[in-house]
Design a protein around this motif. Structure first.
Motif, PDB file in Angstrom:
ATOM      1  N   ILE A  82      51.517   8.221 -76.155  1.00  0.00           N
ATOM      2  CA  ILE A  82      51.508   9.571 -75.564  1.00  0.00           C
ATOM      3  C   ILE A  82      52.474   9.623 -74.385  1.00  0.00           C
ATOM      4  O   ILE A  82      53.163  10.608 -74.168  1.00  0.00           O
ATOM      5  CB  ILE A  82      50.079   9.956 -75.095  1.00  0.00           C
ATOM      6  N   ASP A  83      52.528   8.521 -73.617  1.00  0.00           N
ATOM      7  CA  ASP A  83      53.411   8.442 -72.451  1.00  0.00           C
ATOM      8  C   ASP A  83      54.848   8.253 -72.946  1.00  0.00           C
ATOM      9  O   ASP A  83      55.210   7.191 -73.444  1.00  0.00           O
ATOM     10  CB  ASP A  83      52.973   7.261 -71.569  1.00  0.00           C
ATOM     11  N   ARG A  84      55.679   9.294 -72.803  1.00  0.00           N
ATOM     12  CA  ARG A  84      57.033   9.252 -73.359  1.00  0.00           C
ATOM     13  C   ARG A  84      58.061   8.737 -72.355  1.00  0.00           C
ATOM     14  O   ARG A  84      59.239   8.626 -72.681  1.00  0.00           O
ATOM     15  CB  ARG A  84      57.468  10.654 -73.821  1.00  0.00           C
ATOM     16  N   SER A  85      57.645   8.481 -71.110  1.00  0.00           N
ATOM     17  CA  SER A  85      58.601   8.061 -70.090  1.00  0.00           C
ATOM     18  C   SER A  85      59.059   6.619 -70.315  1.00  0.00           C
ATOM     19  O   SER A  85      58.269   5.765 -70.675  1.00  0.00           O
ATOM     20  CB  SER A  85      57.947   8.175 -68.711  1.00  0.00           C
ATOM     21  N   PRO A  86      60.356   6.349 -70.112  1.00  0.00           N
ATOM     22  CA  PRO A  86      60.845   4.980 -70.277  1.00  0.00           C
ATOM     23  C   PRO A  86      60.549   4.093 -69.066  1.00  0.00           C
ATOM     24  O   PRO A  86      60.776   2.898 -69.101  1.00  0.00           O
ATOM     25  CB  PRO A  86      62.351   5.174 -70.451  1.00  0.00           C
ATOM     26  N   ASN A  87      60.059   4.697 -67.975  1.00  0.00           N
ATOM     27  CA  ASN A  87      59.897   3.949 -66.724  1.00  0.00           C
ATOM     28  C   ASN A  87      58.682   3.034 -66.738  1.00  0.00           C
ATOM     29  O   ASN A  87      57.571   3.480 -66.994  1.00  0.00           O
ATOM     30  CB  ASN A  87      59.736   4.912 -65.551  1.00  0.00           C
ATOM     31  N   VAL A  88      58.936   1.760 -66.446  1.00  0.00           N
ATOM     32  CA  VAL A  88      57.830   0.857 -66.145  1.00  0.00           C
ATOM     33  C   VAL A  88      57.805   0.752 -64.622  1.00  0.00           C
ATOM     34  O   VAL A  88      58.602   0.042 -64.031  1.00  0.00           O
ATOM     35  CB  VAL A  88      58.031  -0.533 -66.762  1.00  0.00           C
ATOM     36  N   ALA A  89      56.924   1.537 -63.999  1.00  0.00           N
ATOM     37  CA  ALA A  89      56.910   1.587 -62.538  1.00  0.00           C
ATOM     38  C   ALA A  89      55.519   2.002 -62.088  1.00  0.00           C
ATOM     39  O   ALA A  89      54.781   2.615 -62.848  1.00  0.00           O
ATOM     40  CB  ALA A  89      57.945   2.594 -62.046  1.00  0.00           C
ATOM     41  N   PRO A  90      55.165   1.657 -60.845  1.00  0.00           N
ATOM     42  CA  PRO A  90      53.859   2.096 -60.352  1.00  0.00           C
ATOM     43  C   PRO A  90      53.817   3.624 -60.246  1.00  0.00           C
ATOM     44  O   PRO A  90      54.859   4.259 -60.068  1.00  0.00           O
ATOM     45  CB  PRO A  90      53.762   1.437 -58.972  1.00  0.00           C
ATOM     46  N   ALA A  91      52.598   4.185 -60.338  1.00  0.00           N
ATOM     47  CA  ALA A  91      52.447   5.638 -60.387  1.00  0.00           C
ATOM     48  C   ALA A  91      53.081   6.333 -59.187  1.00  0.00           C
ATOM     49  O   ALA A  91      53.645   7.417 -59.328  1.00  0.00           O
ATOM     50  CB  ALA A  91      50.962   5.987 -60.483  1.00  0.00           C
TER      51      ALA A  91
ATOM     52  N   LYS B 200      55.742   5.951 -57.835  1.00  0.00           N
ATOM     53  CA  LYS B 200      57.187   6.151 -57.962  1.00  0.00           C
ATOM     54  C   LYS B 200      57.524   7.040 -59.143  1.00  0.00           C
ATOM     55  O   LYS B 200      58.687   7.180 -59.507  1.00  0.00           O
ATOM     56  CB  LYS B 200      57.889   4.805 -58.129  1.00  0.00           C
ATOM     57  N   ARG B 201      56.475   7.630 -59.781  1.00  0.00           N
ATOM     58  CA  ARG B 201      56.744   8.378 -61.004  1.00  0.00           C
ATOM     59  C   ARG B 201      56.442   9.865 -60.867  1.00  0.00           C
ATOM     60  O   ARG B 201      56.156  10.536 -61.865  1.00  0.00           O
ATOM     61  CB  ARG B 201      55.959   7.768 -62.169  1.00  0.00           C
ATOM     62  N   GLY B 202      56.515  10.413 -59.677  1.00  0.00           N
ATOM     63  CA  GLY B 202      56.394  11.859 -59.486  1.00  0.00           C
ATOM     64  C   GLY B 202      55.083  12.428 -59.988  1.00  0.00           C
ATOM     65  O   GLY B 202      54.011  12.003 -59.560  1.00  0.00           O
ATOM     66  N   LEU B 203      55.170  13.384 -60.926  1.00  0.00           N
ATOM     67  CA  LEU B 203      53.982  14.076 -61.421  1.00  0.00           C
ATOM     68  C   LEU B 203      52.947  13.123 -62.028  1.00  0.00           C
ATOM     69  O   LEU B 203      51.756  13.398 -62.012  1.00  0.00           O
ATOM     70  CB  LEU B 203      54.373  15.113 -62.481  1.00  0.00           C
ATOM     71  N   PHE B 204      53.432  12.012 -62.571  1.00  0.00           N
ATOM     72  CA  PHE B 204      52.513  11.058 -63.191  1.00  0.00           C
ATOM     73  C   PHE B 204      51.466  10.579 -62.184  1.00  0.00           C
ATOM     74  O   PHE B 204      50.310  10.347 -62.534  1.00  0.00           O
ATOM     75  CB  PHE B 204      53.283   9.862 -63.752  1.00  0.00           C
ATOM     76  N   GLN B 205      51.891  10.449 -60.925  1.00  0.00           N
ATOM     77  CA  GLN B 205      50.945  10.000 -59.899  1.00  0.00           C
ATOM     78  C   GLN B 205      49.797  10.990 -59.742  1.00  0.00           C
ATOM     79  O   GLN B 205      48.629  10.608 -59.661  1.00  0.00           O
ATOM     80  CB  GLN B 205      51.651   9.835 -58.548  1.00  0.00           C
ATOM     81  N   ILE B 206      50.131  12.295 -59.746  1.00  0.00           N
ATOM     82  CA  ILE B 206      49.098  13.328 -59.642  1.00  0.00           C
ATOM     83  C   ILE B 206      48.196  13.257 -60.875  1.00  0.00           C
ATOM     84  O   ILE B 206      46.968  13.279 -60.776  1.00  0.00           O
ATOM     85  CB  ILE B 206      49.748  14.728 -59.507  1.00  0.00           C
TER      86      ILE B 206
ATOM     87  N   THR C  73      55.525  13.366 -69.056  1.00  0.00           N
ATOM     88  CA  THR C  73      56.368  12.176 -69.201  1.00  0.00           C
ATOM     89  C   THR C  73      57.655  12.474 -69.956  1.00  0.00           C
ATOM     90  O   THR C  73      58.630  11.750 -69.828  1.00  0.00           O
ATOM     91  CB  THR C  73      55.592  11.039 -69.886  1.00  0.00           C
ATOM     92  N   ILE C  74      57.663  13.560 -70.767  1.00  0.00           N
ATOM     93  CA  ILE C  74      58.919  13.948 -71.432  1.00  0.00           C
ATOM     94  C   ILE C  74      59.953  14.336 -70.377  1.00  0.00           C
ATOM     95  O   ILE C  74      61.128  13.988 -70.474  1.00  0.00           O
ATOM     96  CB  ILE C  74      58.675  15.129 -72.403  1.00  0.00           C
ATOM     97  N   PHE C  75      59.473  15.049 -69.337  1.00  0.00           N
ATOM     98  CA  PHE C  75      60.397  15.528 -68.310  1.00  0.00           C
ATOM     99  C   PHE C  75      60.583  14.546 -67.156  1.00  0.00           C
ATOM    100  O   PHE C  75      61.302  14.844 -66.212  1.00  0.00           O
ATOM    101  CB  PHE C  75      59.913  16.890 -67.778  1.00  0.00           C
ATOM    102  N   GLU C  76      59.923  13.387 -67.230  1.00  0.00           N
ATOM    103  CA  GLU C  76      60.038  12.435 -66.132  1.00  0.00           C
ATOM    104  C   GLU C  76      61.459  11.867 -66.067  1.00  0.00           C
ATOM    105  O   GLU C  76      62.031  11.475 -67.079  1.00  0.00           O
ATOM    106  CB  GLU C  76      59.021  11.295 -66.323  1.00  0.00           C
ATOM    107  N   LYS C  77      62.019  11.838 -64.857  1.00  0.00           N
ATOM    108  CA  LYS C  77      63.388  11.314 -64.685  1.00  0.00           C
ATOM    109  C   LYS C  77      63.384   9.800 -64.810  1.00  0.00           C
ATOM    110  O   LYS C  77      62.458   9.132 -64.367  1.00  0.00           O
ATOM    111  CB  LYS C  77      63.920  11.703 -63.298  1.00  0.00           C
ATOM    112  N   LYS C  78      64.466   9.293 -65.411  1.00  0.00           N
ATOM    113  CA  LYS C  78      64.567   7.851 -65.513  1.00  0.00           C
ATOM    114  C   LYS C  78      64.874   7.265 -64.139  1.00  0.00           C
ATOM    115  O   LYS C  78      65.747   7.737 -63.427  1.00  0.00           O
ATOM    116  CB  LYS C  78      65.673   7.469 -66.499  1.00  0.00           C
TER     117      LYS C  78
END
Lengths: 411, 169
Positions: A337-346, A348-354, A401-406
């Motif tokens: 479901i998580d489409r973001s390529p980033n392996v990073a703590p929440a 640092k991932r913008g909206l994902f943290q919320i 996560t689709i719109f999450e910036k790399k």
């Protein structure tokens, strides 16, 4: 045939190495199984779970020697024989009850650590999936174990949970009766859940633990920054004695000694609860023997199932069942479901943290509402909104996560 | 030629293993079925002559609780009523149709209230509040004077089945 040194003394290192490849095993599983330095105490939860499972197994073996899986004898074998006749029987029971509760607390911490740091992403999908397999198996183990004292909560939890398999309007009562071996939970039901609890599900759990460890070996554990570590370079530095420059440490003995420290703190809490606060894991209603003609005034599951129970409760039967099934399955598909390529703590991932904190708080609210009786309108409304919110979290993650910036990572 | 013979052996082994596997699965399924002694749980006879109006009696049939409620004159008539002489009775399996808890009877409100998930039924067993999805189930019955036999299908029960008031328990 391989070469065997005729001068090697039996059971020495060399003798064992020639026969079972001891040194290779040690190297692959311990001294050259590299763990990143950039971790924190949350990385110790895996070994804490393994240790808690070990403790459940040992206390279970002692309970098994006096427990009687028979509807006429089960209640007294637990509440009389084990609790007041068997020497230290109370200790095994309280360890087993507290351990069953704490194992879920640590499982949830372990899960949410994985979600926070993105430890289910490319390369680590199988770690997540085998972990979810363990969650399902532990849930089945907890439920089947809850049947065994054959108190009122055992009986009525068994009644309600097996009724879920009728599938609402599908009215598959034949399937429900097949699972029970009776029209209602009875003797056949108790013995088969006893078998599941002490043999079949523990075997599955042990198998899944081996698989879970196996899926971790090649991708390695994640680290606090989600950094892509060059393990060969770092390992070479470590082995050359440049431990300070290396980004890794060996699993054993270095990482394990950190683990054992955290385990020490954990077991202080564990045995404090076992000796002074075991009651939180012993529902008072379950000290009444099972009675098929009397439902307790208020039925609720153990705390670790409350959030999914609250998703079932506020809807009509069919909608509730579908919502319940979805919520059980939702976590399994997280890596896809998580489409973001980033392996990073929440953080640092913008909206994902919320998204992460909303999910965590929503599950805590669901848990709290699930414990309350269904009669209070305000709490029922809070429960309903939280359940609906939970169902929207999956699609929300997909969109976010689709719109999450790399994230571009520096060296 | 050699390869073909090996293929045959592989398929023969696979076929034998598959037959054995299916057989074992069937045996495993049958081992989990309710035992004949459980299924043969007989019939329960309840004497209704001593019933008092608006007082719920709970009897037992096949391990399940059975609600027996004699209706008062001011309770509305319902197609689910079982009529004996001048008396009207509500008789049903006392398990909530949501997930099988036993609802409690509130004599003052003439209502069955399920504590598990908050479902409600009226004194005729009709569901009046979610999550209860359907009315309380009427067990198969046969009238015999002031007595009722549960497990047997009398003409009154068959009529209810045909009218869709009763469903197969």
């Amino acid at each position: 045939m391989a070469k065997f040194d005729e001068n090697a003394k039996p059971f020495t290192n060399k003798w064992l190495d020639e026969r079972i490849g001891l040194n290779t095993l040690k190297r692959v599983l311990n001294t050259e199984y590299w763990i990143p330095k950039d971790i924190n105490f949350l990385w110790a939860m895996g070994m804490i779970l393994a240790a808690t499972f070990g403790i459940l197994l040992i206390s279970g073996i002692f309970l098994l020697m006096y427990y009687k899986p028979d509807t006429n004898l089960a209640f007294d074998s637990v509440n009389y024989t084990i609790m007041s006749e068997v020497g230290y029987g109370w200790l095994w029971r309280h360890i087993h009850g507290v351990g069953a509760s704490l194992v879920f607390l640590i499982i949830y911490i372990h899960m949410f650590t994985g979600i926070y740091y993105g430890s289910y992403k490319r390369g680590r999908e199988l770690i997540w999936l085998s972990g979810m397999g363990l969650f399902v198996a532990f849930s089945a183990e907890a439920f089947s174990g809850y049947m065994l004292p054959w108190g009122q909560m055992s009986y009525w939890a068994g009644m309600v949970i097996t009724n879920l398999f009728s599938g609402g309007s599908l009215e598959a009562y034949g399937l429900v009766e097949w699972i029970r071996g009776d029209y209602v939970p009875g003797d056949a039901y108790l013995t088969r859940f006893f078998m599941l609890h002490v043999l079949l599900i523990p075997l599955v759990i042990i198998g899944l633990i081996v698989l879970h460890f196996g899926t971790l070996r090649l991708p390695h554990v994640n680290n606090q920054e989600g950094a892509d570590i060059d393990y060969e370079e770092s390992a070479a530095l470590y082995k050359a004695g440049k431990k300070k420059e290396s980004k890794v440490i060996p699993f054993s003995p270095v990482f394990l000694s950190k683990d054992i420290f955290v385990m020490g703190v954990y077991f202080i809490l564990f045995f404090y609860l076992v000796f002074y606060h075991f009651n939180f894991a012993m529902d008072p209603v379950n000290f009444d023997p099972a009675d098929g003609l009397k439902t307790p005034a208020h039925i609720y599951p153990e705390w670790y199932f409350l959030w999914s129970y609250e998703i079932l409760r506020p809807f009509s039967k069919d909608v509730g069942l579908i919502a319940f099934a979805l919520s059980q399955l939702a976590f399994i598909f997280l890596p896809f479901i998580d489409r973001s390529p980033n392996v990073a703590p929440a953080h640092k991932r913008g909206l994902f943290q919320i998204w992460f904190w909303v999910l965590l708080i929503d599950m805590i609210v669901l848990t709290a509402m699930g414990k309350l009786p269904p009669t209070n309108e305000t709490f029922a409304a809070i429960g309903w909104y939280s359940a609906v919110l939970f169902l929207f979290m999956g699609p929300a993650l997909f969109v976010i996560t689709i719109f999450e910036k790399k994230i571009e990572k520096g060296a | 030629m050699e390869k073909k013979r090996r293929d045959f052996m592989g398929m023969a082994l696979g076929a034998c293993a598959a037959v054995g596997g299916v057989g074992a699965l069937y045996a495993a399924k049958r081992s989990w079925d309710p035992l004949p002694s459980v299924k043969a749980a007989g019939f329960t006879t309840i004497d209704l002559s001593a019933a008092k109006p608006n007082v719920l009696n709970v009897e037992k049939w096949r391990g399940k609780p059975i609600f027996v409620l004699k209706k008062t004159a001011d309770m509305p008539e319902d197609k689910r009523d079982i009529i004996i002489g001048s008396d009207r009775f509500h008789i049903s399996i006392g398990l909530c149709t949501h997930l099988g808890c036993i609802p409690a009877y509130k004599a003052g409100e003439h209502k069955f209230l399920c504590a598990c998930h908050g479902g409600e039924f009226d004194a005729s067993g009709n569901d009046v509040k979610a999550p209860a999805p359907s009315p309380l189930v009427i067990p198969p019955f046969k009238l015999d004077g002031m007595k009722i036999v549960l497990g047997e299908e009398g003409p009154e029960y068959k009529k209810m089945l045909a009218d869709g008031i009763a469903v197969i328990a």
